[in-house]
Write an enzyme that holds these catalytic residues in place. Structure first.
Site, mmCIF file in Angstrom:
data_model
loop_
_atom_site.group_PDB
_atom_site.id
_atom_site.type_symbol
_atom_site.label_atom_id
_atom_site.label_comp_id
_atom_site.label_asym_id
_atom_site.label_seq_id
_atom_site.Cartn_x
_atom_site.Cartn_y
_atom_site.Cartn_z
ATOM 1 N N LYS A 14 6.487 16.457 -6.981
ATOM 2 C CA LYS A 14 7.532 16.126 -8.143
ATOM 3 C C LYS A 14 8.056 17.674 -8.484
ATOM 4 C CE LYS A 14 5.949 11.890 -9.711
ATOM 5 N NZ LYS A 14 5.115 11.124 -10.835
ATOM 6 N N ASN B 279 0.670 5.995 2.969
ATOM 7 C CA ASN B 279 0.497 4.607 2.713
ATOM 8 C C ASN B 279 0.654 4.355 1.143
ATOM 9 O OD1 ASN B 279 -1.867 5.861 2.185
ATOM 10 N ND2 ASN B 279 -3.042 3.996 2.385
ATOM 11 N N ARG C 229 11.466 7.362 -2.630
ATOM 12 C CA ARG C 229 11.705 7.739 -4.081
ATOM 13 C C ARG C 229 11.569 9.132 -4.294
ATOM 14 N NH1 ARG C 229 9.689 2.444 -5.489
ATOM 15 N NH2 ARG C 229 7.616 3.271 -6.004
ATOM 16 N N ASP D 64 -8.417 -2.595 5.781
ATOM 17 C CA ASP D 64 -7.991 -1.278 5.643
ATOM 18 C C ASP D 64 -8.136 -0.607 7.084
ATOM 19 O OD1 ASP D 64 -6.980 -1.053 3.269
ATOM 20 O OD2 ASP D 64 -8.905 -0.994 2.262
ATOM 21 N N GLY E 107 -18.414 -24.956 20.901
ATOM 22 C CA GLY E 107 -18.949 -25.604 22.210
ATOM 23 C C GLY E 107 -20.302 -24.984 22.806
#
Length: 407
Positions: free
Chosen positions: A79, A100, A108, A173, A237
């Protein structure tokens, strides 16, 4: 460190922006194949799996250590403008970038595929999500058990008259992560021919469907959804096809015995092992369908023999006779096994705070790949090294980024 000539993916740089298990499972596999995997983490807190499951506050969790071996860790504040530019510079040097995060999060941050391919047209850009882009649930969050629920795994797991069961192995996962690892290897091979990178996406739901392929053979045969069959194989089976109690009767004192439905060969061998050769001519057990129809009587005859022996003794006798069999080994029995340790299936690593830690390594043996298991990195352990190696930054330049809160 091993010679690069003995590392299958020597020279491959992987920028790892993954967390928890699905993504880290993929990048750990690439690291065990010799790739240079650099894990980008938040300063101070690291990726969420590092401390979330720890039994000692502030100390790396065993969960994290098991999923991040052989990687390097750098801390970058995504950020921060300078931190974001640092990661973009690393994208220019990377062969693979994988994330991920929650749906839409990487975009974003300004690190979506459109940005990455503009920086590096040859980048293999990989994304692991719970649900596929463009589908009705694309914005939903997912974890291992959610993937197994929506991908059909739980629906075929459990007793026929019981609830759907979440299988113990975290295939939602790790299984999805390994699907991605295979695809990344294919993309790298393709890039070697074409020079072009590509965008790879895999959803947990879709990967779990792939694990359930045989369920669709059952469905095609019956016209109905594949059922739960307990411990039997889904194609059914076959009998015996179950676990049988062994001495002394502990929670995992069982042995799984299977005889093929394709012929009576396994069944006849089993009759000899358990000292009941007359059962070969018993009409209740003469064919696979007959054995399935009389499973209660069949199981009683077998259990009378297995219950007097340990699971190891039962496995040894039955397996030596050419009948498919497997003792139900628990995690402690496996990790304590001298054979497993000698073959490197379990290896001991040293963590600065945990000390010796025994963990599973890469199970595949390759004559051209020799990468010993290395402990997961401490938070930001390799920040200076990686920024110097990948970007050519001096110590002073790294300190300047640190002063700005970028790394």
């Amino acid at each position: 460190m091993t010679d690069d000539s003995n590392r299958a993916l020597a020279g491959v740089r992987v920028l790892d922006l993954t967390q928890f298990e699905a993504g880290p499972s993929c990048t750990e596999a690439l690291a065990w194949l010799g790739a240079d995997v650099v894990k980008v983490e938040r300063p101070g807190s690291g990726e969420q799996g590092r401390f979330a499951s720890t039994d000692r506050p502030g100390v790396d969790s065993y969960y994290f250590m098991l999923l991040n071996a052989n990687k390097k860790s750098i801390t970058v504040n995504l950020k921060s403008p300078e931190g974001l530019e640092t990661v973009k510079a690393m994208i220019a040097q990377a062969d693979v970038m994988i994330e991920n995060f929650a749906p839409g999060a990487i975009e974003r941050l300004g690190l979506g595929y459109d940005v990455a391919k503009e920086i590096n047209p040859g980048i293999i850009y990989a994304q692991v999500k719970g649900f596929a882009r463009g589908g009705p649930y694309e914005k939903f969050l997912s974890f291992d058990m959610i993937g197994k629920a929506v991908g059909g795994v739980m629906a075929i797991t459990g007793d026929p008259d019981g609830r759907p069961i979440n299988p113990g192995p975290t295939i939602g996962d790790t299984g999805t992560g390994l699907h991605m690892a295979i695809s990344i290897l294919g993309a790298l091979y393709q890039r070697g021919r074409t020079g072009k990178g590509q965008h790879i996406e895999v959803a947990m739901q879709d990967a779990m469907i792939n694990y359930c392929r045989l369920a669709y053979a059952v469905q095609a045969t019956t016209g109905e959804a594949a059922p739960r069959r307990g411990n039997e194989v889904i194609m059914a089976g076959s009998a015996p096809s179950d676990v049988f109690l062994c001495a002394p009767g502990g929670p995992n004192d069982y042995v799984y015995i299977y005889t093929t439905r394709a012929s009576n060969l396994h069944w006849e061998r089993l009759c000899e092992v358990i000292g009941r050769p007359e059962l070969k001519d018993d009409p209740r057990f003469a064919t696979a369908p007959a054995r399935s129809a009389n499973q209660k009587d069949l199981d009683e005859a077998i259990t009378a023999w297995t219950s007097k022996r340990s699971k190891e003794e039962a496995m040894q006798a039955i397996g030596a006779a050419g009948v498919p069999v497997g003792a139900v080994f628990d995690s402690k029995e496996l990790s304590d096994s001298e054979d497993m340790r000698a073959r490197g299936i379990f290896q001991t690593v040293q963590h600065p705070e945990r000390g010796d830690f025994l963990m599973p390594g890469w199970p595949v043996k390759m004559s051209g790949n020799d990468v010993p298991v290395e402990c997961s990195p401490t938070l930001g352990e390799h920040t200076d090294e990686v920024l110097s190696d990948w970007l050519g930054l001096s110590g002073g330049e790294v300190e300047a980024l640190r002063d700005k809160g970028a790394v």
